[in-house]
Design a protein around this motif. Structure first.
Motif, PDB file in Angstrom:
ATOM      1  N   ALA A 256      12.034   4.256   4.357  1.00  0.00           N
ATOM      2  CA  ALA A 256      11.767   5.339   5.314  1.00  0.00           C
ATOM      3  C   ALA A 256      10.326   5.281   5.819  1.00  0.00           C
ATOM      4  O   ALA A 256      10.081   5.370   7.028  1.00  0.00           O
ATOM      5  N   HIS A 257       9.360   5.079   4.919  1.00  0.00           N
ATOM      6  CA  HIS A 257       7.960   5.028   5.338  1.00  0.00           C
ATOM      7  C   HIS A 257       7.661   3.748   6.127  1.00  0.00           C
ATOM      8  O   HIS A 257       6.953   3.772   7.130  1.00  0.00           O
ATOM      9  N   ALA A 258       8.229   2.631   5.659  1.00  0.00           N
ATOM     10  CA  ALA A 258       7.999   1.365   6.382  1.00  0.00           C
ATOM     11  C   ALA A 258       8.507   1.501   7.821  1.00  0.00           C
ATOM     12  O   ALA A 258       7.801   1.169   8.767  1.00  0.00           O
TER      13      ALA A 258
ATOM     14  N   ASP B 199       9.503   4.422   9.620  1.00  0.00           N
ATOM     15  CA  ASP B 199       9.083   5.543  10.471  1.00  0.00           C
ATOM     16  C   ASP B 199       7.578   5.757  10.523  1.00  0.00           C
ATOM     17  O   ASP B 199       7.087   6.420  11.433  1.00  0.00           O
ATOM     18  N   GLU B 200       6.872   5.211   9.573  1.00  0.00           N
ATOM     19  CA  GLU B 200       5.413   5.346   9.589  1.00  0.00           C
ATOM     20  C   GLU B 200       4.754   4.056  10.083  1.00  0.00           C
ATOM     21  O   GLU B 200       3.831   4.086  10.896  1.00  0.00           O
ATOM     22  N   LEU B 201       5.248   2.907   9.608  1.00  0.00           N
ATOM     23  CA  LEU B 201       4.603   1.629   9.944  1.00  0.00           C
ATOM     24  C   LEU B 201       5.339   0.861  11.041  1.00  0.00           C
ATOM     25  O   LEU B 201       4.818  -0.106  11.589  1.00  0.00           O
TER      26      LEU B 201
ATOM     27  N   GLU C  27       2.043  14.112  -0.950  1.00  0.00           N
ATOM     28  CA  GLU C  27       1.383  13.850   0.329  1.00  0.00           C
ATOM     29  C   GLU C  27       2.251  12.958   1.212  1.00  0.00           C
ATOM     30  O   GLU C  27       2.365  13.153   2.414  1.00  0.00           O
ATOM     31  N   GLU C  28       2.884  11.971   0.574  1.00  0.00           N
ATOM     32  CA  GLU C  28       3.730  11.056   1.349  1.00  0.00           C
ATOM     33  C   GLU C  28       4.929  11.792   1.935  1.00  0.00           C
ATOM     34  O   GLU C  28       5.308  11.566   3.086  1.00  0.00           O
ATOM     35  N   LEU C  29       5.498  12.703   1.164  1.00  0.00           N
ATOM     36  CA  LEU C  29       6.637  13.479   1.676  1.00  0.00           C
ATOM     37  C   LEU C  29       6.190  14.357   2.837  1.00  0.00           C
ATOM     38  O   LEU C  29       6.862  14.423   3.880  1.00  0.00           O
ATOM     39  N   ALA C  30       5.014  14.964   2.684  1.00  0.00           N
ATOM     40  CA  ALA C  30       4.467  15.815   3.762  1.00  0.00           C
ATOM     41  C   ALA C  30       4.203  14.977   5.014  1.00  0.00           C
ATOM     42  O   ALA C  30       4.486  15.399   6.140  1.00  0.00           O
ATOM     43  N   GLU C  31       3.709  13.772   4.821  1.00  0.00           N
ATOM     44  CA  GLU C  31       3.419  12.877   5.943  1.00  0.00           C
ATOM     45  C   GLU C  31       4.696  12.532   6.710  1.00  0.00           C
ATOM     46  O   GLU C  31       4.744  12.599   7.943  1.00  0.00           O
ATOM     47  N   LEU C  32       5.763  12.199   5.965  1.00  0.00           N
ATOM     48  CA  LEU C  32       7.026  11.842   6.614  1.00  0.00           C
ATOM     49  C   LEU C  32       7.598  13.051   7.344  1.00  0.00           C
ATOM     50  O   LEU C  32       8.094  12.938   8.472  1.00  0.00           O
TER      51      LEU C  32
ATOM     52  N   ILE D 186       0.852  -1.200   0.000  1.00  0.00           N
ATOM     53  CA  ILE D 186       0.000   0.000   0.000  1.00  0.00           C
ATOM     54  C   ILE D 186       0.887   1.249   0.000  1.00  0.00           C
ATOM     55  O   ILE D 186       0.667   2.200  -0.762  1.00  0.00           O
ATOM     56  N   GLU D 187       1.909   1.206   0.833  1.00  0.00           N
ATOM     57  CA  GLU D 187       2.823   2.342   0.954  1.00  0.00           C
ATOM     58  C   GLU D 187       3.540   2.594  -0.373  1.00  0.00           C
ATOM     59  O   GLU D 187       3.650   3.722  -0.842  1.00  0.00           O
ATOM     60  N   ARG D 188       4.013   1.498  -0.978  1.00  0.00           N
ATOM     61  CA  ARG D 188       4.752   1.606  -2.248  1.00  0.00           C
ATOM     62  C   ARG D 188       3.858   2.252  -3.322  1.00  0.00           C
ATOM     63  O   ARG D 188       4.282   3.151  -4.045  1.00  0.00           O
TER      64      ARG D 188
HETATM   65 ZN    ZN Z   1       3.424   6.873   4.069  1.00  0.00          ZN
END
Ligand code: ZN
Length: 234
Positions: free
Chosen positions: A133-135, A137-139, A99-104, A88-90
């Motif tokens: 990075a998302h996996a 720091d986000e997940l 949006e993903e950059l803003a989220e991080l 989903i993240e990918r």
């Molecule tokens: Zn994300």
């Protein structure tokens, strides 16, 4: 080129081991309590020594296999959901990169970075490996080290078998009182694994050992009681 980094500090962290060590201690406890209880139940129903040993081996096999299957299934579903989340993240990184950059960036601001620095860090990590990075720091997932169902199943079955073997081995000593030996060896095993569990978790060893000792002792006594009554009735 990333340079090889050796951390300057010498302290040994334990928490990364805590998870599977605690599972191993629980497995050993389970093996001791369930196998010893079943053997005591059968022994209280005045079965002969070889029946008690056979029962023990059957209990070890059944218990180890069911632990392995249970662990395999539960860790597989954990792995499936980790994989699904990363997919989903990918996809979202492709569909909504801004949006993903803003989220991080927002995640790093929550962790205390100034907005400009948070934005810079997020941008650099995106450029380096956005999915990682998302996996991470986000997940909270290390996508290079997902859950390993087979390893978990093997560890679970092995720890159960290590516990279960204790009451079985003592009954193999010729000419001895099976019941008493099963109880004593199992309680000693429980005390030791309780203390080890406390050591790992940073708990009070004597209290933890007493807790497992009493809980396991109660389970064995109740099963022996049931075995005695059932044996007397049937
Ligand atoms: Zn994300």
């Amino acid at each position: 080129m990333m340079n090889e980094y050796t951390p300057p500090h010498a302290e040994q962290h334990k928490s990364h081991r805590a998870g599977w060590l605690r599972a191993a201690v629980l497995g050993v406890n389970d093996g001791i309590v369930s196998t010893a209880s079943i053997m005591l139940g059968v022994s209280a129903a005045s079965a002969n020594s070889s029946t008690v040993v056979t029962t023990g081996i059957a209990a070890l096999t059944a218990g180890a296999l069911s632990m392995a299957v249970g662990e395999y299934v539960s860790v597989s579903s954990q792995k499936d959901s980790e994989r699904a989340d990363i997919a989903i993240e990918r996809r979202s990184l492709v569909d909504n990169p801004d949006e993903e950059l803003a989220e991080l960036t927002w995640i790093y601001e929550q962790r205390g970075l100034k907005p400009e620095l948070a934005q810079q860090v997020a941008q650099q990590l995106h450029d380096h490996d956005a999915v990682a990075a998302h996996a991470r720091d986000e997940l909270g997932i290390d996508h290079t080290n997902l859950a390993k169902p087979s390893q978990a199943a093997l560890a679970s079955a092995t720890s159960f078998a290590i516990g279960a073997i204790i009451p079985i081995v003592v009954t193999l000593v010729p000419g001895t009182m099976d019941t008493l030996l099963i109880i004593v060896s199992s309680l000693i095993g429980l005390g030791i694994s309780g203390a080890v569990g406390a050591y790992i978790g940073g708990g009070h060893r004597v209290i933890a050992a007493a807790r497992v000792f009493l809980g396991g002792g109660a389970a064995m006594a109740l099963t022996a009681l049931v075995g005695h009554f059932v044996g007397a009735t049937i």
